[in-house]
Design a protein around this motif. Structure first.
Motif, PDB file in Angstrom:
ATOM      1  N   ASN A 240      66.884   7.395  63.903  1.00  0.00           N
ATOM      2  CA  ASN A 240      67.225   5.901  64.038  1.00  0.00           C
ATOM      3  C   ASN A 240      66.141   5.245  64.834  1.00  0.00           C
ATOM      4  O   ASN A 240      65.629   4.266  64.757  1.00  0.00           O
ATOM      5  CB  ASN A 240      68.592   5.432  64.122  1.00  0.00           C
ATOM      6  N   LYS A 243      62.497   4.541  63.985  1.00  0.00           N
ATOM      7  CA  LYS A 243      62.595   3.481  62.819  1.00  0.00           C
ATOM      8  C   LYS A 243      62.190   2.079  63.616  1.00  0.00           C
ATOM      9  O   LYS A 243      61.622   1.256  63.028  1.00  0.00           O
ATOM     10  CB  LYS A 243      63.802   3.088  62.472  1.00  0.00           C
ATOM     11  N   LYS A 251      55.394   6.814  65.714  1.00  0.00           N
ATOM     12  CA  LYS A 251      56.595   7.461  65.595  1.00  0.00           C
ATOM     13  C   LYS A 251      56.461   9.062  65.986  1.00  0.00           C
ATOM     14  O   LYS A 251      57.303   9.497  66.539  1.00  0.00           O
ATOM     15  CB  LYS A 251      56.937   7.467  63.927  1.00  0.00           C
TER      16      LYS A 251
END
Length: 318
Positions: A240, A243, A251
């Protein structure tokens, strides 16, 4: 950092040594190829893949092994007997000495691979992955009938993820097996068992997985390792959190410290081999692992131990 009172076994497969006291030998790094959705594979059932890309990926791990001194192993994953045989053919033609894991989510594929490596005369380089609580009778027969003498033995206990539960599954059995995994391995002709502590997700026994490194080596004296990166990849909070960042590069930058860190913690505790996941992470994993190996080697000397590998990172990077 410490030394074990229990004599620590060292097993050699394809010139790679697994085991020993912390700091005596560099950590063995196992990179995975042909895994689910690996971008170099175009047909996972037939084993069609980009050979040039595969060659490049393997050469990179060879090069990094030369730079740091960390031994390496190929984890070959196949979805079908046809596919895994093609991957094995590619690898043994490219590299005539390095050990490799034969792995699949399907027991019949692993069994077929065990038969095939025996047929083509490379079984002494093959490491079966794995003998575990869900192993079936036909798979046991295939291993026993093969020339394979080295296997990952998985300490996964579905009903008890504690250190005690892991030791029980290894020594006495449970979850459908009347024998311990080590006894089954011996009956299959496995003389070089490599214990996988069965790394579990954070909140589901990850701490016990870390403690098991010390407990299993201290109790059994066998080489210990695991696919520790799975703890990071299964971390819901991290999934999560990533994101919040837009690009793939961002990322990855956020995620990789946790991924690499899951390998370094057990390494400090004495883990001998790490299944570090996708081979694409080679450049990131090797330097960090070599760094900790140097620390372990320095400590080993203080504890009266000898660094036994002339290619150890302490001799190459310091």
């Amino acid at each position: 950092m410490f030394r074990f009172d229990k004599k620590q076994e060292v097993f050699e497969v394809g010139g790679v040594k697994f085991g020993g006291q912390p700091g005596e030998y560099p950590t063995v790094l196992v990179g995975t190829m042909f895994y689910n959705r690996h971008k170099i594979v175009t047909d996972e059932d037939k084993g069609v893949f980009d050979k040039a890309a595969a060659d490049k990926l393997w050469q990179n791990i060879v090069d990094m092994g030369e730079v740091t001194g960390n031994p390496y192993v190929n984890q070959i994953v196949g979805e079908t007997p046809e596919a895994i045989k093609k991957y094995i053919d590619w690898f043994v033609e490219l590299d005539d000495k390095t050990p490799f894991l034969i792995d699949s989510s399907a027991g019949e594929v692993r069994a077929a691979a065990a038969e095939y490596v025996t047929e083509i005369g490379v079984a002494k380089r093959a490491i079966y992955n794995s003998i575990n609580a869900s192993v079936h009778a036909d798979e046991i027969t295939a291993i026993a009938d093969s020339d394979i003498n080295c296997s990952i033995v998985l300490a996964f206990n579905a009903t008890d993820p504690s250190v005690k539960g892991k030791l029980e599954i290894l020594e006495t059995g449970g979850t459908g097996q009347s024998k311990g995994m080590l006894e089954i391995a011996r009956e299959c002709g496995i003389t070089k068992p490599l214990i996988d502590v069965a790394a579990t997700p954070l909140g589901a026994g990850a701490g016990a997985s870390m403690r098991s490194v010390v407990a299993i080596k201290g109790h059994l004296g066998l080489p210990v390792g695991g696919g520790y990166h799975n703890m990071a990849s299964a971390w819901d909070w991290m999934k999560n959190y990533k994101k919040k960042f837009e690009t793939k590069e961002e990322k990855q930058a956020i995620y990789m410290p946790s991924d690499i860190g899951t390998n370094l913690v057990p390494q400090v505790l004495g883990s001998n081999f790490q299944l570090f996941g996708p081979i694409e992470n080679t450049d990131k994993v090797f330097p960090a692992t070599a760094m900790v190996d140097i620390m372990l080697a320095e400590t080993a000397k203080e504890l009266g131990l000898e660094v036994k590998d002339p290619n150890h990172p302490i001799f190459k990077l310091v």
